[in-house]
Scaffold this motif. Structure first.
Motif, PDB file in Angstrom:
ATOM      1  N   GLU A   1       0.834  -1.197   0.000  1.00  0.00           N
ATOM      2  CA  GLU A   1       0.000   0.000   0.000  1.00  0.00           C
ATOM      3  C   GLU A   1       0.871   1.250   0.000  1.00  0.00           C
ATOM      4  O   GLU A   1       1.874   1.332   0.708  1.00  0.00           O
ATOM      5  CB  GLU A   1      -0.923   0.025   1.209  1.00  0.00           C
ATOM      6  CG  GLU A   1      -1.880   1.205   1.188  1.00  0.00           C
ATOM      7  CD  GLU A   1      -2.894   1.153   2.305  1.00  0.00           C
ATOM      8  OE1 GLU A   1      -3.637   2.129   2.440  1.00  0.00           O
ATOM      9  OE2 GLU A   1      -2.956   0.150   3.037  1.00  0.00           O
ATOM     10  N   ALA A   2       0.440   2.226  -0.789  1.00  0.00           N
ATOM     11  CA  ALA A   2       1.141   3.510  -0.886  1.00  0.00           C
ATOM     12  C   ALA A   2       0.455   4.549  -0.005  1.00  0.00           C
ATOM     13  O   ALA A   2      -0.702   4.380   0.401  1.00  0.00           O
ATOM     14  CB  ALA A   2       1.137   3.991  -2.332  1.00  0.00           C
ATOM     15  N   ALA A   3       1.161   5.623   0.267  1.00  0.00           N
ATOM     16  CA  ALA A   3       0.625   6.705   1.094  1.00  0.00           C
ATOM     17  C   ALA A   3      -0.621   7.328   0.470  1.00  0.00           C
ATOM     18  O   ALA A   3      -1.482   7.844   1.179  1.00  0.00           O
ATOM     19  CB  ALA A   3       1.696   7.772   1.322  1.00  0.00           C
TER      20      ALA A   3
ATOM     21  N   ARG B   1      -3.007   0.385  -3.997  1.00  0.00           N
ATOM     22  CA  ARG B   1      -2.711  -0.940  -3.469  1.00  0.00           C
ATOM     23  C   ARG B   1      -2.472  -1.925  -4.599  1.00  0.00           C
ATOM     24  O   ARG B   1      -3.140  -1.856  -5.631  1.00  0.00           O
ATOM     25  CB  ARG B   1      -3.877  -1.461  -2.630  1.00  0.00           C
ATOM     26  CG  ARG B   1      -4.129  -0.672  -1.398  1.00  0.00           C
ATOM     27  CD  ARG B   1      -5.306  -1.237  -0.665  1.00  0.00           C
ATOM     28  NE  ARG B   1      -5.600  -0.425   0.509  1.00  0.00           N
ATOM     29  CZ  ARG B   1      -6.617  -0.628   1.297  1.00  0.00           C
ATOM     30  NH1 ARG B   1      -7.460  -1.602   1.050  1.00  0.00           N
ATOM     31  NH2 ARG B   1      -6.815   0.145   2.338  1.00  0.00           N
ATOM     32  N   VAL B   2      -1.536  -2.841  -4.382  1.00  0.00           N
ATOM     33  CA  VAL B   2      -1.273  -3.921  -5.333  1.00  0.00           C
ATOM     34  C   VAL B   2      -1.065  -5.210  -4.555  1.00  0.00           C
ATOM     35  O   VAL B   2      -0.805  -5.198  -3.357  1.00  0.00           O
ATOM     36  CB  VAL B   2      -0.053  -3.644  -6.241  1.00  0.00           C
ATOM     37  CG1 VAL B   2      -0.247  -2.400  -7.064  1.00  0.00           C
ATOM     38  CG2 VAL B   2       1.225  -3.566  -5.434  1.00  0.00           C
ATOM     39  N   VAL B   3      -1.158  -6.336  -5.275  1.00  0.00           N
ATOM     40  CA  VAL B   3      -0.968  -7.648  -4.671  1.00  0.00           C
ATOM     41  C   VAL B   3      -0.022  -8.449  -5.557  1.00  0.00           C
ATOM     42  O   VAL B   3      -0.125  -8.422  -6.781  1.00  0.00           O
ATOM     43  CB  VAL B   3      -2.317  -8.395  -4.537  1.00  0.00           C
ATOM     44  CG1 VAL B   3      -2.104  -9.817  -4.045  1.00  0.00           C
ATOM     45  CG2 VAL B   3      -3.255  -7.645  -3.620  1.00  0.00           C
TER      46      VAL B   3
ATOM     47  N   LEU C   1       8.493   0.420  -4.730  1.00  0.00           N
ATOM     48  CA  LEU C   1       8.584  -0.950  -5.201  1.00  0.00           C
ATOM     49  C   LEU C   1       8.616  -0.933  -6.723  1.00  0.00           C
ATOM     50  O   LEU C   1       7.774  -0.282  -7.353  1.00  0.00           O
ATOM     51  CB  LEU C   1       7.389  -1.795  -4.749  1.00  0.00           C
ATOM     52  CG  LEU C   1       7.496  -3.219  -5.297  1.00  0.00           C
ATOM     53  CD1 LEU C   1       7.780  -4.189  -4.205  1.00  0.00           C
ATOM     54  CD2 LEU C   1       6.288  -3.571  -6.096  1.00  0.00           C
ATOM     55  N   VAL C   2       9.603  -1.633  -7.287  1.00  0.00           N
ATOM     56  CA  VAL C   2       9.755  -1.720  -8.740  1.00  0.00           C
ATOM     57  C   VAL C   2       9.773  -3.197  -9.117  1.00  0.00           C
ATOM     58  O   VAL C   2      10.476  -3.992  -8.495  1.00  0.00           O
ATOM     59  CB  VAL C   2      11.072  -1.046  -9.194  1.00  0.00           C
ATOM     60  CG1 VAL C   2      11.278  -1.194 -10.680  1.00  0.00           C
ATOM     61  CG2 VAL C   2      11.090   0.408  -8.782  1.00  0.00           C
TER      62      VAL C   2
ATOM     63  N   ARG D   1       2.016  -2.263 -11.416  1.00  0.00           N
ATOM     64  CA  ARG D   1       2.114  -2.630 -10.005  1.00  0.00           C
ATOM     65  C   ARG D   1       3.346  -2.033  -9.330  1.00  0.00           C
ATOM     66  O   ARG D   1       3.678  -2.408  -8.218  1.00  0.00           O
ATOM     67  CB  ARG D   1       2.098  -4.150  -9.856  1.00  0.00           C
ATOM     68  CG  ARG D   1       0.755  -4.740 -10.232  1.00  0.00           C
ATOM     69  CD  ARG D   1       0.615  -6.164  -9.812  1.00  0.00           C
ATOM     70  NE  ARG D   1       1.569  -7.018 -10.516  1.00  0.00           N
ATOM     71  CZ  ARG D   1       1.727  -8.310 -10.252  1.00  0.00           C
ATOM     72  NH1 ARG D   1       1.020  -8.886  -9.310  1.00  0.00           N
ATOM     73  NH2 ARG D   1       2.594  -9.020 -10.918  1.00  0.00           N
ATOM     74  N   TRP D   2       3.990  -1.098  -9.965  1.00  0.00           N
ATOM     75  CA  TRP D   2       5.073  -0.382  -9.304  1.00  0.00           C
ATOM     76  C   TRP D   2       4.408   0.568  -8.303  1.00  0.00           C
ATOM     77  O   TRP D   2       3.375   1.175  -8.592  1.00  0.00           O
ATOM     78  CB  TRP D   2       5.887   0.408 -10.297  1.00  0.00           C
ATOM     79  CG  TRP D   2       6.660  -0.439 -11.276  1.00  0.00           C
ATOM     80  CD1 TRP D   2       6.404  -1.729 -11.631  1.00  0.00           C
ATOM     81  CD2 TRP D   2       7.793  -0.044 -12.020  1.00  0.00           C
ATOM     82  NE1 TRP D   2       7.300  -2.162 -12.558  1.00  0.00           N
ATOM     83  CE2 TRP D   2       8.181  -1.136 -12.828  1.00  0.00           C
ATOM     84  CE3 TRP D   2       8.520   1.125 -12.113  1.00  0.00           C
ATOM     85  CZ2 TRP D   2       9.274  -1.092 -13.678  1.00  0.00           C
ATOM     86  CZ3 TRP D   2       9.593   1.170 -12.964  1.00  0.00           C
ATOM     87  CH2 TRP D   2       9.970   0.076 -13.735  1.00  0.00           C
ATOM     88  N   VAL D   3       4.963   0.669  -7.115  1.00  0.00           N
ATOM     89  CA  VAL D   3       4.335   1.455  -6.057  1.00  0.00           C
ATOM     90  C   VAL D   3       5.294   2.542  -5.597  1.00  0.00           C
ATOM     91  O   VAL D   3       6.373   2.262  -5.101  1.00  0.00           O
ATOM     92  CB  VAL D   3       3.950   0.569  -4.844  1.00  0.00           C
ATOM     93  CG1 VAL D   3       3.277   1.405  -3.774  1.00  0.00           C
ATOM     94  CG2 VAL D   3       3.054  -0.581  -5.278  1.00  0.00           C
TER      95      VAL D   3
END
Length: 76
Positions: free
Chosen positions: A7-9, A13-15, A50-51, A60-62
């Motif tokens: 989860e990002a600020a 959200r990604v899974v 996240l990459v 899905r990069w966060v």
């Protein structure tokens, strides 16, 4: 099997499944970074990012990564 919820600020959200991140299962990886080219990430990307470099699209990069939750999936 486990899943990873990120989860990002900003609420994004990604899974990822364990199979997507385990080098013993698939030829892929994900990187949690706090710098880019040796410089700390700025406010719009960091403090962590996240990459997933092997994905064809960066969907899905966060950026602004706030949390990683590991959930163990159970058989039903």
């Amino acid at each position: 099997m486990a899943t990873y919820g990120l989860e990002a600020a900003d609420g994004y959200r990604v899974v990822f499944s364990l199979a997507e991140l385990d080098a013993g299962i698939a030829d892929s990886e994900a990187i949690v970074a706090d710098t880019m080219d040796g410089t700390p990430l700025g406010d719009k990307l960091g403090p962590f990012r996240l990459v997933a470099p092997h994905e064809k699209r960066p969907a899905r990069w966060v950026r602004m990564l706030r949390s990683i939750t590991v959930v163990r999936a159970t058989a039903q």
